[in-house]
Design a protein around this motif. Structure first.
Motif: not given
Length: 367
Positions: A252-274
């Motif tokens: 995802g790439i969205e307009d924000a104030e003076q910047m842009k909001k970029v979203t990166l997604t990752v999938q891996n069984a080792e990850l738990q979030g946080g």
């Protein structure tokens, strides 16, 4: 000796006057050179360098916390007491796995009371059956019909009571536990044995491991405009004190104030979030686009941009250097450098720093 005297006499100057003239001319030369030296030392001191035929590099470094793309908060909606907790934060759970159990003394008593009512109704029904048998044996049609009617009503009451008890038990079974709605990771746990459900928000928060995690970053448009949806980007994730590289996807790439909001997604069984994740991006402009100059060499605002170059003027008393104002057209820029599209070319000595403000044609002193 006479010959020398005759030569001096021919010049019309005696020896003293000749040497005085020589000393006077030498003094003038010395004074001129000295005054030029003093003037030169008083000139603005400048630093100059040539532009480079290199691409401009845009760099970005950002970090944040990996958040689950999809997560669900689970709890007992009736506010029952937590009986037991079967999981802890960070656990990987399977779909349908038991997470937390609950109890309600009030509902348990109600079920017992309704079961007692059903037992009483069944006992009363047994008496009705006996009266029906007696009526049949007596042959009294009126008594038979009345006994039969009472027996049918009792059967209906029993059926209603049995359904009521079944519904209470079904509800009790559903409310007495929460299970994992999908395979995932327990990202947050608020449930405490002995406390009422929902005391601190949802009792259990479970993230959907199959959908992965996301990192949201604020980026300048100079970097984000060069990114493409679906492109891959490495990210360093800190786990158990160590850093490990994972492959993320720009989702995802969205307009924000003076910047842009970029979203990166990752999938891996080792990850738990946080986990803490860091992303570093380096993007180069097209080769041969223009001359690369230090940003401090460019002056002006808007489209009225210019720079100063050093021009050398030759003289019998010594060469002098002057600042020449050149209007330019600029392209991409970062904090340190800028691409000049027009007005700059190889071999120019471009002034990047000056001890004083410069004007077009002013003399300068090279450092």
């Amino acid at each position: 000796m006479k010959t020398q005297d005759s030569n001096l006499a021919g010049t019309g100057l005696n020896p003293k006057m000749k040497w005085a003239s020589i000393l006077f001319i030498a003094g003038l030369l010395i004074l001129t050179l000295y005054s030029n030296t003093i003037l030169t030392l008083s000139l603005p001191k400048v630093v100059a360098e040539e532009g480079k035929s290199e691409p401009l590099v845009q760099q970005y470094s950002g970090s944040g916390v990996l958040q689950p793309i999809s997560k669900v908060e689970l709890s007992n909606k009736s506010g029952w007491t937590i009986k037991d907790v079967m999981v802890k934060a960070g656990d990987h759970v399977e779909k349908g796995q038991l997470l937390v159990t609950y109890e309600s003394k009030e509902v348990s008593r109600r079920i017992l009371d309704e079961e007692a009512t059903l037992s009483r109704q069944k006992l009363m029904m047994e008496g009705m059956q006996e009266r029906y048998i007696e009526a049949v044996q007596s042959g009294d049609d009126l008594k038979i019909r009345a006994a039969k009617r009472d027996l049918e009503i009792a059967q209906l009451d029993n059926s209603v009571q049995e359904r009521k008890i079944k519904e209470l038990k079904d509800d009790f079974g559903l409310l007495s536990q929460v299970t994992a709605p999908f395979e995932g990771v327990i990202s947050h746990l608020s449930a405490v044995k002995g406390l009422v459900s929902g005391t601190a928000g949802g009792d259990v928060t479970i993230s959907n491991a199959s959908l992965g995690y996301q990192l949201v970053l604020q980026m300048p448009s100079t970097v984000s405009d060069k990114l493409e949806l679906g492109s891959k980007q490495d990210m360093a994730v800190k786990m158990n004190g160590n850093r490990k590289s994972y492959e993320g996807v720009i989702s995802g790439i969205e307009d924000a104030e003076q910047m842009k909001k970029v979203t990166l997604t990752v999938q891996n069984a080792e990850l738990q979030g946080g986990e803490q994740a860091n992303v570093e991006i380096s993007i180069s402009s097209a080769a041969g686009e223009g001359m690369l100059l230090p940003a401090k060499a460019v002056h002006g605002e808007g489209t009225n941009k210019y720079m100063f170059v050093i021009e050398e003027q030759k003289s019998p008393l010594g060469n002098t250097y002057h600042a020449h104002k050149v209007f330019i057209e600029v392209g991409e820029a970062n904090e340190d450098a800028v691409i000049v599209l027009k007005g700059a070319y190889p071999g120019q000595m471009i002034i990047t720093d000056s001890s004083e403000a410069l004007t077009d044609g002013s003399r300068v002193r090279k450092q």
